[in-house]
Scaffold this active site. Structure first.
Site, PDB file in Angstrom:
ATOM      1  N   LYS A  93     -39.394  77.084   7.397  1.00  0.00           N
ATOM      2  CA  LYS A  93     -38.172  77.684   6.856  1.00  0.00           C
ATOM      3  C   LYS A  93     -38.526  78.896   6.004  1.00  0.00           C
ATOM      4  CE  LYS A  93     -34.099  76.966   3.984  1.00  0.00           C
ATOM      5  NZ  LYS A  93     -33.387  76.180   2.980  1.00  0.00           N
ATOM      6  N   ASP A 152     -28.986  83.518  -6.581  1.00  0.00           N
ATOM      7  CA  ASP A 152     -27.722  82.951  -6.130  1.00  0.00           C
ATOM      8  C   ASP A 152     -27.677  83.142  -4.620  1.00  0.00           C
ATOM      9  OD1 ASP A 152     -25.234  81.707  -7.221  1.00  0.00           O
ATOM     10  OD2 ASP A 152     -24.339  83.258  -5.948  1.00  0.00           O
ATOM     11  N   TYR A 165     -26.438  73.679   3.706  1.00  0.00           N
ATOM     12  CA  TYR A 165     -25.973  73.910   5.076  1.00  0.00           C
ATOM     13  C   TYR A 165     -27.106  73.954   6.104  1.00  0.00           C
ATOM     14  CZ  TYR A 165     -21.639  75.219   2.656  1.00  0.00           C
ATOM     15  OH  TYR A 165     -20.506  75.209   1.871  1.00  0.00           O
ATOM     16  N   THR A 211     -33.375  77.821 -12.927  1.00  0.00           N
ATOM     17  CA  THR A 211     -32.687  76.997 -11.933  1.00  0.00           C
ATOM     18  C   THR A 211     -32.831  75.529 -12.298  1.00  0.00           C
ATOM     19  OG1 THR A 211     -32.452  76.469  -9.573  1.00  0.00           O
ATOM     20  CG2 THR A 211     -34.698  76.715 -10.383  1.00  0.00           C
ATOM     21  N   ASN A 271     -32.018  73.558  -9.575  1.00  0.00           N
ATOM     22  CA  ASN A 271     -31.922  73.096  -8.196  1.00  0.00           C
ATOM     23  C   ASN A 271     -33.330  72.856  -7.655  1.00  0.00           C
ATOM     24  OD1 ASN A 271     -31.847  73.061  -5.338  1.00  0.00           O
ATOM     25  ND2 ASN A 271     -29.899  74.167  -5.328  1.00  0.00           N
ATOM     26  N   HIS A 300     -33.655  83.551   4.091  1.00  0.00           N
ATOM     27  CA  HIS A 300     -33.050  84.516   3.159  1.00  0.00           C
ATOM     28  C   HIS A 300     -33.762  84.465   1.804  1.00  0.00           C
ATOM     29  CE1 HIS A 300     -31.437  80.545   3.020  1.00  0.00           C
ATOM     30  NE2 HIS A 300     -30.712  80.743   1.935  1.00  0.00           N
ATOM     31  N   ARG A 301     -34.021  83.213   1.340  1.00  0.00           N
ATOM     32  CA  ARG A 301     -34.637  83.048   0.019  1.00  0.00           C
ATOM     33  C   ARG A 301     -36.058  83.622   0.028  1.00  0.00           C
ATOM     34  NH1 ARG A 301     -33.225  78.516  -0.375  1.00  0.00           N
ATOM     35  NH2 ARG A 301     -31.330  79.039  -1.490  1.00  0.00           N
ATOM     36  N   LYS A 310     -34.414  74.493  -4.257  1.00  0.00           N
ATOM     37  CA  LYS A 310     -34.783  75.915  -4.358  1.00  0.00           C
ATOM     38  C   LYS A 310     -36.172  76.035  -4.971  1.00  0.00           C
ATOM     39  CE  LYS A 310     -30.107  77.781  -5.017  1.00  0.00           C
ATOM     40  NZ  LYS A 310     -29.219  78.502  -5.945  1.00  0.00           N
TER      41      LYS A 310
HETATM   42  P1  IMP Z   1     -25.985  78.278  -5.845  1.00  0.00           P
HETATM   43  O1  IMP Z   1     -26.808  79.465  -5.412  1.00  0.00           O
HETATM   44  O2  IMP Z   1     -26.776  77.343  -6.679  1.00  0.00           O
HETATM   45  O3  IMP Z   1     -24.687  78.672  -6.432  1.00  0.00           O
HETATM   46  O4  IMP Z   1     -25.656  77.399  -4.581  1.00  0.00           O
HETATM   47  C1  IMP Z   1     -25.395  77.936  -3.365  1.00  0.00           C
HETATM   48  C2  IMP Z   1     -25.069  76.860  -2.349  1.00  0.00           C
HETATM   49  O5  IMP Z   1     -25.265  77.494  -1.079  1.00  0.00           O
HETATM   50  C3  IMP Z   1     -25.981  75.656  -2.343  1.00  0.00           C
HETATM   51  O6  IMP Z   1     -25.464  74.584  -3.072  1.00  0.00           O
HETATM   52  C4  IMP Z   1     -26.049  75.301  -0.872  1.00  0.00           C
HETATM   53  O7  IMP Z   1     -24.960  74.504  -0.512  1.00  0.00           O
HETATM   54  C5  IMP Z   1     -25.919  76.646  -0.199  1.00  0.00           C
HETATM   55  N1  IMP Z   1     -27.251  77.195   0.076  1.00  0.00           N
HETATM   56  C6  IMP Z   1     -27.927  78.145  -0.591  1.00  0.00           C
HETATM   57  N2  IMP Z   1     -29.125  78.351  -0.051  1.00  0.00           N
HETATM   58  C7  IMP Z   1     -29.221  77.482   0.967  1.00  0.00           C
HETATM   59  C8  IMP Z   1     -30.254  77.196   1.894  1.00  0.00           C
HETATM   60  O8  IMP Z   1     -31.367  77.752   1.882  1.00  0.00           O
HETATM   61  N3  IMP Z   1     -29.968  76.241   2.788  1.00  0.00           N
HETATM   62  C9  IMP Z   1     -28.783  75.591   2.839  1.00  0.00           C
HETATM   63  N4  IMP Z   1     -27.807  75.793   1.991  1.00  0.00           N
HETATM   64  C10 IMP Z   1     -28.026  76.747   1.044  1.00  0.00           C
END
Ligand code: IMP
Length: 193
Positions: A174, A70, A153, A8, A10, A179-180, A13
């Protein structure tokens, strides 16, 4: 100590996942430590497909066991979208604030308040061996944008059984319901056994 690549870039995350991994005897390696910022195209139609694309890409480039995740939000007032397109949906607006206002308006117009966050984590142990762990948290879209922490979000999502948005919670709070954390705890449970 076991070494595991978390594919990742991010940081939000990463902070959440690091907190969950803190008691496990596993060293998390990040692509950024090697100045590696390439990412595969997320062409999947499901969270699991995209997680597998990313973990396979990490495994292929680093040759070590790798996991990736994801995730996204599914909103009833938007026909349960944007789902896997959550990041792209947010980027369509000038800023997050405008996106949230748009969603809150749709909720007001339709009267549909439900939403859920989903995460799929894929662990790639070798080229042909992938395991997927799922996490989902149900909730509602808040009437107003609330809170300053978190990302994406978080400021408009209230998990069931809570009064606060994810953004109004500490990272630890959180991580108790998200979910994570559900998906990552399943991964941790697998790695510990
Ligand atoms: P990806 O998994 O990197 O493709 O991104 C998924 C997108 O979903 C992120 O950029 C956020 O905008 C949103 N997202 C995923 N997980 C969360 C969370 O835990 N909180 C808020 N937004 C999330």
């Amino acid at each position: 100590m076991r070494k595991l690549l978390f594919f990742t870039n991010n940081n939000n995350k990463l902070v959440e996942v690091n907190q969950l991994f803190k008691d496990l005897k596993t060293e998390l390696i990040l692509p950024s430590k090697f100045n590696f910022f390439d990412e595969p195209e997320e062409t999947g139609y499901t969270f699991a497909e995209n997680a597998k694309i990313k973990s396979s890409f990490g495994y292929k480039n680093f040759g070590v066991e790798c996991f990736a995740e994801d995730s996204g939000i599914c909103i009833e007032a938007l026909g349960w979208k944007p789902g896997v397109y959550s990041k792209r949906f947010l980027n369509r607006f000038k800023d997050n604030f405008r996106c949230f206002e748009n969603i809150i308006d749709r909720v007001k117009v339709t009267g549909k308040v439900r939403a859920y966050f989903q995460t799929s984590v894929c662990l790639t142990l070798n080229k042909n061996y992938h395991l997927v762990f799922e996490g989902k948290v149900k909730g509602t879209i808040s009437k107003k944008i609330r809170g300053k922490s978190g990302f994406g979000y978080d400021p408009i999502f209230i998990p069931d059984g809570e009064l606060k948005t994810f953004s109004q919670m500490s990272k630890m709070q959180k991580n108790k319901t998200s979910h994570r954390s559900i998906a990552i705890n399943k991964l941790i449970n697998f790695l510990s056994n």
